[in-house]
Design a protein around this motif. Structure first.
Motif, PDB file in Angstrom:
ATOM      1  N   UNK A 111       2.321  11.525  12.090  1.00 44.68           N
ATOM      2  CA  UNK A 111       3.438  10.710  11.592  1.00 44.68           C
ATOM      3  C   UNK A 111       4.158   9.954  12.707  1.00 44.68           C
ATOM      4  N   UNK A 118      -0.159  -3.991   6.435  1.00 46.85           N
ATOM      5  CA  UNK A 118      -0.321  -2.965   7.471  1.00 46.85           C
ATOM      6  C   UNK A 118       0.941  -2.102   7.587  1.00 46.85           C
ATOM      7  N   UNK A 119       2.109  -2.744   7.455  1.00 43.55           N
ATOM      8  CA  UNK A 119       3.372  -1.985   7.546  1.00 43.55           C
ATOM      9  C   UNK A 119       3.470  -0.982   6.395  1.00 43.55           C
ATOM     10  N   UNK A 177       2.064   6.870  13.650  1.00 47.60           N
ATOM     11  CA  UNK A 177       2.152   5.824  12.626  1.00 47.60           C
ATOM     12  C   UNK A 177       3.535   5.163  12.658  1.00 47.60           C
ATOM     13  N   UNK A 194       4.612   1.222  13.048  1.00 47.44           N
ATOM     14  CA  UNK A 194       5.521   0.612  12.066  1.00 47.44           C
ATOM     15  C   UNK A 194       6.684  -0.082  12.775  1.00 47.44           C
ATOM     16  N   UNK A 238      -5.481   3.214  13.368  1.00 44.72           N
ATOM     17  CA  UNK A 238      -4.066   2.988  13.675  1.00 44.72           C
ATOM     18  C   UNK A 238      -3.768   3.170  15.157  1.00 44.72           C
ATOM     19  N   UNK A 256       5.506  -3.258  14.471  1.00 45.24           N
ATOM     20  CA  UNK A 256       5.311  -4.337  13.492  1.00 45.24           C
ATOM     21  C   UNK A 256       6.643  -4.941  13.062  1.00 45.24           C
ATOM     22  N   UNK A 299       1.031   0.260   4.775  1.00 47.78           N
ATOM     23  CA  UNK A 299      -0.032   1.240   5.061  1.00 47.78           C
ATOM     24  C   UNK A 299       0.535   2.354   5.955  1.00 47.78           C
ATOM     25  N   UNK A 300       1.271   1.933   7.005  1.00 50.97           N
ATOM     26  CA  UNK A 300       1.885   2.910   7.914  1.00 50.97           C
ATOM     27  C   UNK A 300       2.940   3.736   7.182  1.00 50.97           C
ATOM     28  N   UNK A 301       3.745   3.064   6.354  1.00 46.98           N
ATOM     29  CA  UNK A 301       4.794   3.784   5.597  1.00 46.98           C
ATOM     30  C   UNK A 301       4.147   4.871   4.744  1.00 46.98           C
ATOM     31  N   UNK A 340       0.841  -1.206   0.000  1.00 42.47           N
ATOM     32  CA  UNK A 340       0.000   0.000   0.000  1.00 42.47           C
ATOM     33  C   UNK A 340       0.875   1.254   0.000  1.00 42.47           C
ATOM     34  N   UNK A 378      -7.942  -7.459   5.660  1.00 47.48           N
ATOM     35  CA  UNK A 378      -7.376  -6.105   5.716  1.00 47.48           C
ATOM     36  C   UNK A 378      -7.642  -5.322   4.425  1.00 47.48           C
ATOM     37  N   UNK A 408       1.329   6.434   5.233  1.00 52.94           N
ATOM     38  CA  UNK A 408       0.809   7.548   6.034  1.00 52.94           C
ATOM     39  C   UNK A 408       1.939   8.391   6.625  1.00 52.94           C
ATOM     40  N   UNK A 409       3.046   7.722   6.991  1.00 51.70           N
ATOM     41  CA  UNK A 409       4.208   8.476   7.487  1.00 51.70           C
ATOM     42  C   UNK A 409       4.742   9.362   6.360  1.00 51.70           C
TER      43      UNK A 409
END
Lengths: 286, 284
Positions: free
Chosen positions: B261, A88-89, B264, B268, B219, B271, A91-93, A33, B98, A95-96
């Motif tokens: 940020x 999910x990881x 999130x 990250x 999140x 994870x 996805x976070x990347x 993502x 997901x 958004x960051x």
């Protein structure tokens, strides 16, 4: 006529993003993502180095290297984080990245972005839409060709082994970490180039150019690739070309973007939850 | 000023707990992270904002809150039953759950965006900036969070929760004992839908309704569910307090624009450190 070429150019750019991410889904079973991150990294690097006075080819090389490195590292994390945790990881990347693009004024220009991106190659005498369409069409053909021929090569087998199990790949002597890095670098390279084309076509790159919604659209198109090329082309036309064509009938730019997002969601839901829909039926594994 | 900080901390913490319970419950039942939470938050907050134009007093807003959370519960139930029916027989449904949730979220955000456009909208009848010690936005938000807490207490005492706990600990053994996720799909969907709706209305009351608000709640919940995974409900509470404090610290002592940020990035890092075999069920 110009509008039709514009729609085709945009579809070809999204096509490159879709094929490069579809390659990852098809051969390594990884759904990313972070499509907008790789495209944005290429576009921002190209714009920033051009803005600092670097020549076009140097900026292009640096931008390709940046997005390839980023793509390689992103997919390499797939050796540790797999399945839905990888989704999910990324996805976070994504958004960051969205936050960084808005807030790192020094590198990205912050909310104002970087205006005055050098125009696309041959844009002066062909016109920007036609030149973008030809270049992105060539890039799309090249990436599609590579995705098709890799299936019949030993590299394709190594990718398939890595997808099934990293232990299996290791037992067969396939360097899976290197494979993951190379696959990511190739994906980043193609995505970054398409991102640069998009930025050069619009002449601007900013936080609104590569938001998270673009990642959703790329993921929706990419997930159609394992379902066959017909599904891929139908998804590309439905998600990208249709909302853009509706702008010709008075739909505003932001409404077209939201419609694209909604259609991406519909395609994702059909692919995953309604597999009996004939066009999007899975055609077997690579 | 200090009281406002405490209210903000409690608000973030309450939202994180509700979201984390949703994430943990759904990952036990559906075996994956359900982004339907984010979609339900977007739908509930947007419905609340649009319906609030017809409200002329605070009590009408309370009635609307009940109505919207009931609607959210029904949508959550339908989504849960549909998703479970489609993914139950898959060998590894996590990715499907997901990405399907992402599809649901994209549809919700896209349709809302087409009708209202981008930006933040606030609930009509509440002051847009919560500056008083206990202003109307915080009152409505805390009413929602209190209702959410009551719903959680009822949920933790129900048979469906016990079945979810059994499925979470050992799925095969739970099925042997007669637990079926399909049988409790409606109950779980209704309960979690209501909780998501209440979290969405609380979010809309204090921070306003934005299309990206649902992602933030999801999140926050996923990070709270994963950070102290081994300690059960106390772990959720502890990690929610930690995350809310970190969020507040960054927002007030650095800059608010860096809080998202940073949040999130925390998820990250969690994870990546936990590795691929770790799931929200807590089973290696």
């Amino acid at each position: 006529m110009n509008f039709l070429v514009h729609v085709l150019a945009l579809s070809a750019i999204y096509g490159v993003w879709g094929v490069s991410h579809g390659f990852l889904a098809r051969y390594l079973g990884l759904t990313s993502l972070a499509g907008a991150v790789l495209a944005g990294a290429g576009a921002y690097s190209f714009a920033a180095f051009s803005d600092k006075g670097q020549s076009g080819p140097i900026s292009l090389l640096i931008a390709v290297a940046v997005s390839a490195l980023l793509g390689g590292l992103l997919v390499l994390s797939g050796a540790r984080v797999r399945g839905h945790n990888f989704v999910l990881a990324t996805f976070c990347v994504s958004l960051v990245w969205d936050g960084l693009a808005r807030n790192l004024e020094l590198l990205t220009g912050g909310a104002f972005g970087i205006p005055g991106v050098p125009p696309v190659l041959f844009g002066d005498f062909l016109g920007a839409p036609l030149a973008t369409f030809l270049l992105s069409g060539a890039l799309l053909s090249l990436t599609s060709f590579l995705v098709i021929i890799i299936r019949t090569r030993r590299l394709g087998t190594a990718f398939a082994l890595t997808e099934r199990s990293t232990d299996l790949a290791r037992n067969y002597g396939a360097p899976f970490r290197w494979l993951l890095f190379c696959a990511g670098a190739a994906m980043g390279c193609a995505s970054g180039l398409a991102g640069m084309l998009n930025a050069a076509y619009v002449g601007f790159v900013g936080p609104t150019s590569f938001p998270f919604a673009v990642s959703i659209t790329i993921a929706a198109i990419a997930m159609c690739l394992p379902r066959g090329w017909t599904a891929f082309v139908i998804a590309l036309l439905a998600i990208v070309a249709l909302p853009e064509a509706l702008r010709f009938y008075g739909l505003s730019g932001s409404s077209a973007a939201f419609l694209r997002q909604a259609l991406s969601g519909v395609v994702l839901l059909i692919i995953l939850l309604l597999p009996e829909v004939r066009v999007f039926r899975r055609r077997g594994r690579p | 000023m200090q009281l406002v900080l405490i209210w903000s901390l409690l608000f973030s913490c309450g939202t994180a707990v509700l979201a984390a319970v949703y994430v943990r419950t759904q990952s036990a039942e559906l075996r994956g992270f359900d982004l339907g939470l984010a979609a339900l938050v977007v739908l509930a907050s947007e419905a609340m904002v649009q319906l609030s134009h017809f409200a002329d007093s605070f009590w009408v807003l309370v009635v609307l809150t009940v109505l919207v959370s009931a609607l959210s519960a029904v949508v959550g139930g339908l989504w849960n039953v549909f998703l479970l029916g489609r993914t139950e027989r898959l060998p590894d449904p996590g990715g499907t759950v997901l990405v399907s949730g992402l599809g649901f979220l994209a549809v919700a955000m896209g349709i809302a965006g087409v009708f209202r456009g981008p930006g933040v909208e606030f609930i009509n009848g509440l002051s847009s900036a919560p500056s008083d010690v206990m202003s109307a936005p915080f009152q409505l938000a805390f009413a929602c969070l209190a209702c959410g807490a009551v719903a959680l207490v009822i949920w933790f005492r129900s048979r469906a929760y016990l079945q979810i706990r059994m499925l979470e600990q050992d799925r095969d053994f739970a099925v042997e004992l007669g637990c079926s996720s399909k049988k409790i799909a409606w109950k779980v969907g209704l309960a979690m839908g209501a909780i998501a709706g209440l979290a969405g209305i609380a979010q809309a009351a204090v921070l306003g309704s934005s299309l990206g608000g649902g992602i933030r709640v999801f999140l926050l919940g996923a990070a709270a569910a994963l950070l102290l995974l081994e300690f059960g409900l106390m772990g959720i509470l502890g990690s929610a307090i930690l995350l809310a404090a970190a969020d507040l610290f960054i927002a007030y002592w650095f800059e608010p624009r860096w809080s998202d940020p940073a949040l999130y990035s925390i998820l990250l890092v969690v994870l990546l450190l936990r590795g691929y075999s770790r799931t929200a069920e807590g089973v290696r």
